[in-house]
Design a protein around this motif. Structure first.
Motif, PDB file in Angstrom:
ATOM      1  N   GLN A  92       0.848  -0.711   0.395  1.00 40.74           N
ATOM      2  CA  GLN A  92       0.059  -0.363   0.196  1.00 40.74           C
ATOM      3  C   GLN A  92       0.948   0.846  -0.346  1.00 40.74           C
ATOM      4  OE1 GLN A  92      -2.919  -0.090  -0.262  1.00 40.74           O
ATOM      5  NE2 GLN A  92      -3.453  -2.535  -0.513  1.00 40.74           N
ATOM      6  N   VAL A  93       0.684   2.206  -0.904  1.00 43.90           N
ATOM      7  CA  VAL A  93       1.270   3.513  -0.529  1.00 43.90           C
ATOM      8  C   VAL A  93       0.489   4.796  -1.083  1.00 43.90           C
ATOM      9  CG1 VAL A  93       3.267   5.034  -2.198  1.00 43.90           C
ATOM     10  CG2 VAL A  93       3.084   2.551  -2.222  1.00 43.90           C
ATOM     11  N   SER A  94       0.647   5.630   0.217  1.00 40.90           N
ATOM     12  CA  SER A  94      -0.505   6.727  -0.038  1.00 40.90           C
ATOM     13  C   SER A  94       0.003   7.638  -0.428  1.00 40.90           C
ATOM     14  CB  SER A  94      -0.524   6.598   1.532  1.00 40.90           C
ATOM     15  OG  SER A  94       0.894   7.497   2.293  1.00 40.90           O
ATOM     16  N   GLY A  95      -1.032   8.216  -1.567  1.00 37.58           N
ATOM     17  CA  GLY A  95      -0.773   9.370  -2.290  1.00 37.58           C
ATOM     18  C   GLY A  95       0.132   9.078  -3.569  1.00 37.58           C
ATOM     19  N   GLY A  96       0.643   7.412  -3.989  1.00 41.04           N
ATOM     20  CA  GLY A  96       1.027   7.229  -5.244  1.00 41.04           C
ATOM     21  C   GLY A  96       0.031   6.857  -5.815  1.00 41.04           C
ATOM     22  N   PRO A  97       1.242   5.372  -6.887  1.00 42.71           N
ATOM     23  CA  PRO A  97      -0.106   5.067  -7.698  1.00 42.71           C
ATOM     24  C   PRO A  97      -1.336   4.125  -6.808  1.00 42.71           C
ATOM     25  CG  PRO A  97       2.559   4.287  -7.749  1.00 42.71           C
ATOM     26  CD  PRO A  97       1.911   5.256  -6.501  1.00 42.71           C
ATOM     27  N   GLN A  98      -2.305   3.858  -7.675  1.00 43.00           N
ATOM     28  CA  GLN A  98      -3.345   2.755  -6.917  1.00 43.00           C
ATOM     29  C   GLN A  98      -2.937   1.909  -6.492  1.00 43.00           C
ATOM     30  OE1 GLN A  98      -3.489   5.344  -9.013  1.00 43.00           O
ATOM     31  NE2 GLN A  98      -5.460   6.826  -8.498  1.00 43.00           N
ATOM     32  N   VAL A  99      -2.198   1.254  -7.473  1.00 45.86           N
ATOM     33  CA  VAL A  99      -1.879  -0.441  -7.056  1.00 45.86           C
ATOM     34  C   VAL A  99       0.295  -0.428  -7.684  1.00 45.86           C
ATOM     35  CG1 VAL A  99      -1.412  -2.658  -8.115  1.00 45.86           C
ATOM     36  CG2 VAL A  99      -4.113  -1.323  -8.153  1.00 45.86           C
TER      37      VAL A  99
END
Length: 193
Positions: A62-69
């Protein structure tokens, strides 16, 4: 007499239905096995909009504020797979944004190696392919960082006001080992609706 004629002359639909169900099940199993045998797993978005293959042994993060996946390799953690979805004018199509080379250069300048990022990138190859009614741009980059070189493949497609950018990236040292798999993964991205 009607009962004996019913059972005697007409075949029951049940064996035919069972045969169809078994054929469907076997087809699904063989497809799953062939993807697994090739070292790939399938991913489908929860909303059913898109799907793609990713390498076995990779995990979603999970990456917040970045790519969806985002997926990355557990062993070579700098190998990544990412999907960015951007809102665009819904009346646009990919060709209105420019050719594969023009879109590839725009991504190079604004996303991959923007001014002041400390990165330099070269668009190695840009091509266009059709899948049904949709146009995809396939892009390849050589990316130069201060301490290492990287290689990135991406595919770009526009649908219903959303620009999908699906990319796989690795260290240049590993590029020759993974390039065939990365090409397969990136070209597997598909829109389902």
């Amino acid at each position: 007499m009607a009962e004996t004629r019913k059972g005697a002359g007409l075949p029951s639909p049940l064996p035919h239905l069972v045969a169809l169900l078994l054929a469907g099940l076997l087809t699904g199993l063989l497809t799953a096995c062939s993807a697994s045998a090739a070292g790939l797993n399938s991913f489908q978005s929860p909303d059913g909009r898109y799907a793609f293959l990713y390498p076995t042994g990779w995990t979603r993060v999970q990456v917040s504020g970045g790519p969806q996946v985002v997926f990355h390799d557990l062993i070579n953690s700098d190998e990544t797979l990412s999907l960015v979805i951007s809102e665009v004018n819904p009346t646009n199509d990919l060709e209105k944004l420019g050719s594969a080379v023009a879109v590839g250069e725009q991504l190079r300048r604004t996303v991959i190696a923007p001014e002041g990022s400390g990165r330099a990138a070269e668009l190695v190859e840009a091509s266009e392919r059709q899948e049904g009614p949709r146009t995809f741009y396939d892009l390849e980059y050589a990316v130069h960082l201060e301490d290492r070189d990287r290689h990135e493949l991406a595919t770009v497609v526009l649908d219903r006001g959303r620009l999908y950018t699906f990319a796989a990236s690795t260290n240049e040292i590993r590029w020759n080992k993974v390039k065939d798999m990365f090409h397969l993964v990136v070209s597997s991205f598909t829109l389902l609706v």
